[in-house]
Design a protein around this motif. Structure first.
Motif, PDB file in Angstrom:
ATOM      1  N   THR A  41     -37.567  34.137 -10.406  1.00  0.00           N
ATOM      2  CA  THR A  41     -38.279  34.573 -11.620  1.00  0.00           C
ATOM      3  C   THR A  41     -38.061  33.587 -12.756  1.00  0.00           C
ATOM      4  O   THR A  41     -38.987  33.286 -13.500  1.00  0.00           O
ATOM      5  CB  THR A  41     -37.815  35.974 -12.051  1.00  0.00           C
ATOM      6  OG1 THR A  41     -36.397  36.018 -12.037  1.00  0.00           O
ATOM      7  CG2 THR A  41     -38.366  37.035 -11.137  1.00  0.00           C
ATOM      8  N   ALA A  88     -40.220  30.755 -12.240  1.00  0.00           N
ATOM      9  CA  ALA A  88     -41.629  31.123 -12.412  1.00  0.00           C
ATOM     10  C   ALA A  88     -42.024  31.064 -13.871  1.00  0.00           C
ATOM     11  O   ALA A  88     -43.134  30.658 -14.214  1.00  0.00           O
ATOM     12  CB  ALA A  88     -41.866  32.520 -11.841  1.00  0.00           C
ATOM     13  N   TYR A 115     -43.448  31.158  -7.336  1.00  0.00           N
ATOM     14  CA  TYR A 115     -42.045  31.454  -7.651  1.00  0.00           C
ATOM     15  C   TYR A 115     -41.781  32.949  -7.670  1.00  0.00           C
ATOM     16  O   TYR A 115     -40.699  33.394  -7.303  1.00  0.00           O
ATOM     17  CB  TYR A 115     -41.643  30.791  -8.969  1.00  0.00           C
ATOM     18  CG  TYR A 115     -41.316  29.329  -8.804  1.00  0.00           C
ATOM     19  CD1 TYR A 115     -40.128  28.950  -8.188  1.00  0.00           C
ATOM     20  CD2 TYR A 115     -42.173  28.336  -9.231  1.00  0.00           C
ATOM     21  CE1 TYR A 115     -39.813  27.610  -8.005  1.00  0.00           C
ATOM     22  CE2 TYR A 115     -41.869  26.997  -9.062  1.00  0.00           C
ATOM     23  CZ  TYR A 115     -40.686  26.634  -8.448  1.00  0.00           C
ATOM     24  OH  TYR A 115     -40.376  25.324  -8.270  1.00  0.00           O
ATOM     25  N   THR A 116     -42.794  33.750  -8.100  1.00  0.00           N
ATOM     26  CA  THR A 116     -42.554  35.198  -8.025  1.00  0.00           C
ATOM     27  C   THR A 116     -42.509  35.651  -6.571  1.00  0.00           C
ATOM     28  O   THR A 116     -41.837  36.620  -6.238  1.00  0.00           O
ATOM     29  CB  THR A 116     -43.627  35.993  -8.772  1.00  0.00           C
ATOM     30  OG1 THR A 116     -44.900  35.639  -8.257  1.00  0.00           O
ATOM     31  CG2 THR A 116     -43.589  35.738 -10.253  1.00  0.00           C
ATOM     32  N   ALA A 155     -39.112  35.153  -5.534  1.00  0.00           N
ATOM     33  CA  ALA A 155     -38.306  36.225  -6.110  1.00  0.00           C
ATOM     34  C   ALA A 155     -38.474  37.516  -5.312  1.00  0.00           C
ATOM     35  O   ALA A 155     -37.496  38.210  -5.007  1.00  0.00           O
ATOM     36  CB  ALA A 155     -38.714  36.438  -7.560  1.00  0.00           C
ATOM     37  N   SER A 156     -39.716  37.838  -4.956  1.00  0.00           N
ATOM     38  CA  SER A 156     -39.962  39.071  -4.214  1.00  0.00           C
ATOM     39  C   SER A 156     -39.272  39.045  -2.863  1.00  0.00           C
ATOM     40  O   SER A 156     -38.735  40.055  -2.397  1.00  0.00           O
ATOM     41  CB  SER A 156     -41.458  39.275  -4.009  1.00  0.00           C
ATOM     42  OG  SER A 156     -42.111  39.311  -5.241  1.00  0.00           O
ATOM     43  N   GLY A 199     -35.290  40.898 -12.724  1.00  0.00           N
ATOM     44  CA  GLY A 199     -36.294  40.301 -11.850  1.00  0.00           C
ATOM     45  C   GLY A 199     -37.631  40.991 -11.981  1.00  0.00           C
ATOM     46  O   GLY A 199     -38.670  40.352 -12.179  1.00  0.00           O
ATOM     47  N   ASN A 200     -37.630  42.300 -11.887  1.00  0.00           N
ATOM     48  CA  ASN A 200     -38.883  43.039 -11.968  1.00  0.00           C
ATOM     49  C   ASN A 200     -39.554  42.874 -13.312  1.00  0.00           C
ATOM     50  O   ASN A 200     -40.776  42.759 -13.407  1.00  0.00           O
ATOM     51  CB  ASN A 200     -38.629  44.529 -11.701  1.00  0.00           C
ATOM     52  CG  ASN A 200     -38.564  44.815 -10.214  1.00  0.00           C
ATOM     53  OD1 ASN A 200     -39.192  44.123  -9.423  1.00  0.00           O
ATOM     54  ND2 ASN A 200     -37.797  45.816  -9.842  1.00  0.00           N
ATOM     55  N   LEU A 224     -39.367  40.303 -15.368  1.00  0.00           N
ATOM     56  CA  LEU A 224     -39.995  38.990 -15.479  1.00  0.00           C
ATOM     57  C   LEU A 224     -41.223  38.899 -14.576  1.00  0.00           C
ATOM     58  O   LEU A 224     -42.232  38.288 -14.928  1.00  0.00           O
ATOM     59  CB  LEU A 224     -38.987  37.896 -15.120  1.00  0.00           C
ATOM     60  CG  LEU A 224     -37.929  37.639 -16.200  1.00  0.00           C
ATOM     61  CD1 LEU A 224     -36.920  36.627 -15.717  1.00  0.00           C
ATOM     62  CD2 LEU A 224     -38.579  37.158 -17.497  1.00  0.00           C
ATOM     63  N   MET A 225     -41.134  39.528 -13.395  1.00  0.00           N
ATOM     64  CA  MET A 225     -42.313  39.502 -12.508  1.00  0.00           C
ATOM     65  C   MET A 225     -43.472  40.251 -13.140  1.00  0.00           C
ATOM     66  O   MET A 225     -44.630  39.874 -12.999  1.00  0.00           O
ATOM     67  CB  MET A 225     -41.947  40.106 -11.148  1.00  0.00           C
ATOM     68  CG  MET A 225     -41.171  39.130 -10.279  1.00  0.00           C
ATOM     69  SD  MET A 225     -41.329  39.506  -8.559  1.00  0.00           S
ATOM     70  CE  MET A 225     -40.015  40.679  -8.355  1.00  0.00           C
ATOM     71  N   ILE A 269     -45.047  37.893 -15.584  1.00  0.00           N
ATOM     72  CA  ILE A 269     -45.815  36.822 -14.955  1.00  0.00           C
ATOM     73  C   ILE A 269     -47.070  37.368 -14.306  1.00  0.00           C
ATOM     74  O   ILE A 269     -48.155  36.766 -14.377  1.00  0.00           O
ATOM     75  CB  ILE A 269     -44.928  36.116 -13.919  1.00  0.00           C
ATOM     76  CG1 ILE A 269     -43.729  35.631 -14.661  1.00  0.00           C
ATOM     77  CG2 ILE A 269     -45.719  35.017 -13.212  1.00  0.00           C
ATOM     78  CD1 ILE A 269     -43.107  34.436 -14.312  1.00  0.00           C
TER      79      ILE A 269
END
Lengths: 780, 139, 125
Positions: A292, A295, A307-308, A311-312, A421-422, A424-425, A428
Motif C-alpha cells: 500500500t 501504491a 501495488y494494491t 497488498a491484497s 492497509g485497507n 490506503l487501499m 487508492i
C-alpha cells in the motif's frame, strides 16, 4: 465421478489449448470479432464447472483422472472441492470476459491472434493448476503458468522494458517453481502421498514429520514468489508492461493467486503450527503494508492497482496464516471479492488508457460525461474495494475484522496492519475510480469517448457481480464461500455474514477504516510526495537488486569462462589428459588395484623385433627434424602394428592396417609438401618437461590399466557365440567378416555412413573459398 | 614422381589392383578379405593412378563422381537390409539363396550385397579424398 | 605376450599424448594417428592374444576345432581403422585449410572462435 463426466472434465481441461491452437486462424479470418467465437470456449468450461457447485456445496469432493506414467505412480488427475471449483469458476468466468475485452483492446494489433493464443494457453494452464490432484500435474501446470505469463508479459517484445519484466517474472517465479518441486518431493518422501487428495487424508503425518520445516519453507518459496510476497513482490508491478487484459487477468485475478491457492490448499496439512502461524502473517502483513505504501507513490493507474494487488495478496496470506476458521472465511470472501473488483478496475484503467491515450492519474479528469458506462463500472468496483455496505468487499472486510479482533497483542497488531492497509487501499481504489472521471475535463492525447461494448462489458459485469453476490449472500455463501472455506479449513465451515450492517466491533473498525481512507484520499497528493522522498532516500530496492544480481552473475560466469575456456588448445589438451591420468590412477591407488608384478614375457625373437621397430618408429616421429622423416617414421610404426596383427592371428586387420598406413603416408606427403611446415618442436624446455610428465603418466596409467585388465579372467561368452554360429547361421567361415557384415551389420551400416560423411566434409573443406573481403577484392 | 616408367606401368598396376580388390571382396566371407579391405585396395589403386597420370584421367576412368559411388554403396547396403522386410524378419537379417549361373551353383545373399555396399562406400569416399588432395597438388 | 603388449601400448600412448600436447598442428596430427593405433592395440590386447591362428573355420567343419584368435575385437578394430583413417584425413585437410586461412600452424594463433580480449557480454535486456 462417472466415466462420462470424467471424460467431459478432461475435455474441459483441454479445451483452452484447442482454442489456443485455433485462435490465430480465427483471428486472421474474423479479425477482432474472433473474440466472440473464442469466448465460447471459456464460457462452456464455466458452465461445466458450475455443474459441480451443487455436489461440492454438499461437502463432497470429486476426483478423477487417468494414468500418466503408471510405472512411476504418476497420474494426470484432478480433485474438485470448494476451493478448486471456486478458482475454476473465477478463471473461466473472468476468462470469458477477458477474451472479449482483448478483442476490443487489441483491435487492429497485428499479433492479436497470437495474443488470444497465449491467453487461452494461460487459461488452460491456470485451470489445470487449480484442479490438479497429483503433485506432478500440479507442478507441470504451475510451470506452464510461469511460461505463459512470460510470453504474455513479453508480448510487446520490441520494448526492452517488456523484455526485462518478462525475464524477471520468469526467473523469480521459475525459481519458486523449483522450490515448489523440491517441497512436493519432500512431502512425497515424508508422507508417501503423491497427490493432494492422498495428502489431505494423511492428517497430522506431515506436521509430525522431521522434514516438516524443510517442506514448509520450500513450499512457501514457491507460493511467495508466485504471489509476489515481500521481498519477491518487485516482479509484479514490472509485469504491468504487459497489455492491460493480461494485467487484469493474470496479475490480479488469477495467476498471482496461485501461491495463495497453494497455501490455502495445504493449510489443512501444513497449517496450525507455530512456524505456519508466524511466517505467513509476518510476510503477509509486511507485504500488505509495503504494497500500500508503494501504491501511494504511483501516478500510473495500472501501477497503483498493481501495488494494491501486492497488498491484497499479502492480506490473503496473512489471513490464511492466522489460523482461525473466521480468518479462513475472511480469506475466502476477500479472495473472491478481490478477483471481481480488481479485475474490473484493471479493465477500467485499460479502457481509460485506450480511449484517452494516457493512464497518468494527474493528467486525467472530467471523463464522466464522455465515458458514463466506464464510470459506472469503476464506481461499482471501487465501492467493493473500499468495503462499502451492500458490496461483497464489505462482507469480506467485516469478516476480516471479526476474525482478527483484539484478543491478544498479536491479533491487535495484525488488526492495526489490516486497518492501515485497507484504509490506503480504499483511498487508492477511489483515486483510480473517481479522479479520472470527476472535476474539470483535462486535455488528453486522444479525444475521449465511450469504448465499444467489447471493452466495457467486462468491467461492468465484474463490478455488478460484486454488488449482486452480496445482495444474494445466502446463495453465494451456500454455493461458494462455505464450500471454499471448508476446503481451506479442512473441516466443514458455514459462512453466515450478511450484507446488513449490525452494530459491533467489526462495523466500528470498518468505519475507522473508511474514515482513514477518506482522509488519505484527500491528502493523496501530499502523501505521494512524502513517499517519493522516502523512497529516494532509501535509493535501493529488490528490483534494483535483481539487476545487480543478474549483472554480477553475468560477470562471474564471464570470468569463470575466461579461466576454463582460455581459447588455448594446449591448455585444454593438458587438462584433459591430466583428468585421464587421475581417473585411471586414483581408483588404482585408492582401492589397491595395481596389477600383480608380471613375469618376464617369453616371446620368440621376431616378436621382440617387431615391437622394437614400433618403438623406434614412434621415437623417430618425435625426433624427426624434417617432414619426410616424420612421415616415414609414422609409416614405420604403422607397419609395425600391421606386422603385429599378422603375427597374432589377425590377417584382416593386418591387410587393412597396411593399406591405411600406405594411404596415410601418401596423403600426408601430398599435404605436407604444400605446407611449408617443419614438424620440429619449438616448445621451451620448461614446457617440454611438463608435457613429458603428463604424457608419461598417462602412458604409464594406460599401460597399468591394460595389464590389470588382462590379469582378470576372460569372459569369452560372446566370442564363443560368434565362433559357434558363424558358419551354422550365417554361412561364412571368416568369423571376423561375418561379424562385420552380418551379426553386427547395423553397426557397420552406421560406420560406412560416417566414412561417407567425412568424405563429403573433406570435399566441402577443400572446395570452400575464403569469404575474407580482402581476397574477394583480389578476385574482382 | 611422374617418371616415364611409373606413368606407363600405372594403368596396368591400377587395373590389376582393382581386379585383386574385387577378388578380396568376394572371398571375404570365407577367407581373409572383405569390403573394407577390398575398398581400401581399390582406393589406393586409383590414388596411384592419380599420382602417375593426373586426376582428370582417373575421373574419366571412374565415369561417376567418387562420392556418387560412395552414396550408391550406402544405398545398396541399406537396401540389402530392407530386403528382410519382405520376409518379415528384423532389419538386416541375412537371407540366402542359390542360383545357377552357367551350370555352376552360386550362393547369393543379402550379406554379399551389403559387403559390396561397404566396398563401394570405402572406394568412393577414400578415392574422393585422395583425388581432392591430389588436385590441389597439381592445380 | 599381454605384458609386452601392455608396455608397448603404454609407450605408444605416451608418445601420442606428448605429440598432442604440442602447439604445432602437424605434430598434433601425427599424435592423433599414433593415438589411434594405440587404442586399437588396447582393444586387441583386452580381447586376449592367441598366436598365429586366424579366426577362420576350416572348410570341412561347422565350428573351429582349435582355439583361434578372438574374432570380436578384430571386427571392432577393422572398422575402427577405416574410420580413424577417414577422420585423420579430415583433420589433415582441416589443418591444411586453417593454415591457408590464418597463416599459422601454431594453435595459440588460432583465435577466430575464441578471440583474445573478448568484451563483456551485454548486461541489458
Amino acid at each position: 465421478m462417472t466415466a462420462d463426466s470424467q471424460w467431459l472434465t478432461f475435455l474441459a481441461l483441454m479445451l483452452p489449448f484447442a482454442a489456443a491452437a485455433l485462435a490465430p486462424f480465427l483471428t486472421k479470418l474474423l479479425r477482432h470479432n474472433a473474440a466472440w467465437v473464442l469466448a465460447i470456449a471459456p464460457a462452456l468450461m464455466f458452465l461445466h464447472f458450475s455443474g459441480f457447485l451443487d455436489p461440492v456445496s454438499e461437502g463432497r469432493a470429486l476426483a478423477g483422472g487417468y494414468a500418466w506414467i503408471p510405472s512411476l505412480d504418476v497420474d494426470f488427475s484432478w480433485y474438485l472441492d470448494g476451493l478448486s471449483v471456486t478458482f475454476a469458476l473465477l478463471i473461466t468466468g473472468i476468462g470469458t470476459l477477458i477474451v472479449l475485452y482483448s478483442g476490443g483492446y487489441l483491435n487492429g494489433h497485428e499479433h492479436q491472434g497470437r495474443f488470444f493464443s497465449f491467453i487461452l494457453m494461460f487459461m488452460g494452464s491456470m485451470l489445470g493448476l487449480v484442479v490438479a490432484d497429483s503433485f506432478l500435474t500440479l507442478f507441470v501446470f504451475w510451470e506452464l503458468t510461469s511460461i505463459t505469463s512470460f510470453l504474455l508479459i513479453g508480448f510487446d517484445h520490441s520494448r526492452s522494458g517488456s523484455r526485462r519484466a518478462a525475464l524477471q517474472a520468469l526467473i523469480v517465479t521459475g525459481m519458486g517453481g523449483l522450490s515448489l518441486l523440491a517441497g512436493l518431493l519432500v512431502i512425497w518422501g515424508a508422507t508417501g502421498a503423491s497427490s493432494l487428495s492422498a495428502l489431505l487424508a494423511t492428517g497430522d503425518a506431515l506436521r509430525e514429520a522431521p522434514l516438516y520445516l524443510a517442506a514448509l519453507l520450500l513450499i512457501l518459496g514457491g507460493a511467495f514468489t508466485k504471489s509476489a510476497q515481500f521481498p519477491f513482490h518487485f516482479w509484479l508491478p514490472n509485469a504491468m508492461e504487459a497489455p492491460t487484459p493480461v494485467s487484469a487477468y493474470l496479475h490480479s485475478a488469477t495467476m498471482v493467486k496461485a501461491g495463495v491457492y497453494l497455501v490455502m490448499r495445504l493449510n489443512p496439512v501444513l497449517g496450525e503450527t507455530v512456524a505456519w502461524e508466524t511466517i505467513l502473517p509476518v510476510f503477509g502483513g509486511t507485504t500488505l503494508i509495503v504494497g500500500t505504501f508503494l501504491a501511494v507513490r504511483q501516478t500510473d493507474l495500472k501501477l497503483m492497482l498493481a501495488y494494491t494487488t501486492v497488498a491484497s495478496l499479502g492480506l490473503l496470506v496473512m489471513l490464511t496464516g492466522f489460523g482461525s476458521h473466521k480468518a479462513v472465511e475472511a480469506a475466502a470472501l476477500y479472495l473472491v471479492a478481490h478477483s471481481l473488483f480488481k479485475g474490473a478496475l484493471f479493465m477500467v484503467a485499460g479502457l481509460v488508457d485506450h480511449e484517452t491515450g494516457t493512464r497518468d492519474v494527474t493528467r486525467l479528469g472530467g471523463l464522466r460525461s464522455a465515458m458514463p458506462v466506464t464510470f459506472a463500472a469503476a464506481v461499482l468496483a471501487a465501492c467493493s474495494m473500499g468495503g462499502l455496505p451492500l458490496f461483497f468487499g464489505f462482507l469480506a472486510k467485516e469478516e476480516i475484522y471479526a476474525a482478527l479482533g483484539f484478543a491478544s497483542g498479536w491479533s491487535a497488531a495484525l488488526t492495526l496492519v489490516a486497518i492501515v492497509g485497507n484504509g490506503l487501499m480504499f483511498a487508492i481504489g477511489f483515486a483510480v475510480a473517481l479522479k479520472p472521471f470527476l472535476g474539470a475535463p483535462v486535455e488528453t492525447p486522444k479525444h475521449a469517448h465511450e469504448g465499444p461494448v467489447l471493452l466495457w462489458l467486462g468491467p461492468l459485469v465484474l463490478g455488478g457481480l460484486g454488488l449482486i453476490a452480496a445482495l444474494i449472500s445466502t446463495v453465494s455463501h451456500r454455493l461458494i464461500s462455505s464450500p471454499m472455506s471448508s476446503a481451506i479449513a479442512g473441516e466443514p465451515v458455514t459462512v453466515t455474514i450478511s450484507t446488513v450492517p449490525h452494530i459491533g466491533m467489526p462495523l466500528a473498525l470498518s468505519l475507522v477504516t473508511v474514515g482513514f481512507g477518506v482522509a488519505a484520499f484527500r491528502m493523496l497528493g501530499r502523501l505521494r510526495g512524502v513517499m517519493a522522498s522516502v523512497l529516494n532516500a532509501i535509493g535501493w530496492g529488490p528490483d534494483k537488486g535483481f539487476d545487480q544480481a543478474l549483472a554480477a552473475t553475468t560477470k562471474l560466469s564471464f570470468g569463470v569462462t575466461r579461466i576454463i575456456q582460455s581459447g588455448r588448445l594446449d591448455y585444454y589438451m593438458t587438462a584433459t589428459f591430466i583428468a585421464l591420468a587421475a581417473a585411471l590412477l586414483i581408483p588404482m591407488i585408492a582401492f589397491g588395484e595395481f596389477p600383480a608384478a608380471p613375469a618376464f614375457p617369453a616371446m620368440p625373437f621376431y616378436e621382440w623385433i617387431v615391437l622394437l621397430i614400433g618403438v623406434i618408429g614412434v621415437g623417430a616421429v618425435i625426433y624427426a627434424r624434417d617432414r619426410l622423416t616424420a612421415i616415414v617414421s609414422l609409416g614405420i610404426q604403422g607397419f609395425a602394428v600391421a606386422l603385429l596383427f599378422m603375427l597374432l592371428g589377425a590377417p584382416d586387420l593386418s591387410f587393412t592396417q597396411f593399406m591405411v598406413e600406405t594411404l596415410s603416408v601418401v596423403i600426408l606427403a601430398l599435404v605436407m609438401t604444400r605446407l611449408r611446415l617443419s614438424p620440429t618442436d619449438h616448445r621451451p624446455t620448461s614446457e617440454k618437461i611438463g608435457d613429458v610428465l603428463v604424457a608419461g603418466t598417462c602412458g604409464a596409467a594406460l599401460g597399468l590399466m591394460l595389464l590389470r585388465v588382462t590379469q582378470v579372467p576372460f569372459n569369452a561368452e560372446l566370442s564363443e557365440f560368434f565362433a559357434a554360429n558363424s558358419r551354422v547361421i550365417a554361412h561364412g567361415r571368416n568369423i571376423v567378416n561375418v561379424i562385420i557384415v552380418d551379426f553386427r551389420g547395423m553397426d557397420t551400416l552406421g560406420e560406412i555412413a560416417v566414412v561417407m560423411i567425412t568424405g563429403l566434409a573433406i570435399l566441402a573443406l577443400v572446395r570452400i573459398r575464403s569469404a575474407k573481403p580482402a581476397k574477394a577484392g583480389q578476385e574482382s | 614422381m611422374r617418371t616415364l616408367i611409373f606413368r606407363t606401368i600405372a594403368p596396368y598396376l591400377t587395373s590389376l589392383m582393382v581386379l585383386f580388390s574385387i577378388f578380396v571382396l568376394l572371398r571375404g566371407h570365407n577367407d581373409p578379405g572383405g569390403g573394407f579391405i577390398g575398398g581400401l585396395i581399390a582406393a589406393s589403386a586409383f590414388a596411384i593412378y592419380g599420382i602417375a597420370c593426373g586426376v582428370s584421367p582417373v575421373r574419366r576412368a571412374l565415369y561417376f563422381h567418387p562420392m556418387a559411388i560412395s552414396g550408391f554403396g550406402l544405398l545398396l547396403a541399406a537396401l540389402a537390409g530392407w530386403m528382410s522386410l519382405f520376409f518379415e524378419v528384423p532389419f538386416l537379417t541375412g537371407l540366402w539363396t542359390t542360383v545357377s549361373i552357367l551350370g555352376l551353383p552360386v550362393d547369393l545373399s543379402t550379406v554379399l550385397f551389403f559387403d559390396i555396399g561397404v566396398y563401394l562406400v570405402v572406394v568412393g569416399a577414400i578415392t574422393s579424398i585422395a583425388l581432392a588432395l591430389e588436385e590441389r597438388e597439381h592445380g | 605376450m599381454e605384458v609386452a603388449l601392455s608396455v608397448f601400448v603404454g609407450i605408444f600412448f605416451a608418445v601420442a599424448i606428448y605429440l598432442m600436447l604440442s602447439k604445432h598442428i602437424i605434430r598434433i596430427l601425427l599424435g592423433v594417428s599414433i593415438f589411434g593405433n594405440a587404442v586399437n592395440l588396447t582393444i586387441f590386447t583386452v580381447g586376449r592374444v592367441v598366436r598365429e591362428v586366424p579366426p577362420i573355420i576350416p572348410e570341412a567343419l561347422q565350428t573351429p576345432d582349435t582355439i583361434t584368435a578372438n574374432p570380436l575385437p578384430q571386427a571392432l578394430i577393422l572398422t575402427a581403422i577405416v574410420i580413424s583413417f577417414s577422420f585423420f584425413a579430415f583433420l589433415l585437410v582441416l589443418a591444411f585449410r586453417t593454415y591457408q586461412e590464418l597463416g599459422t600452424d601454431d594453435t595459440d594463433g588460432m583465435r577466430v572462435a575464441e578471440p583474445e580480449g573478448e568484451p563483456l557480454p551485454p548486461l541489458g535486456y
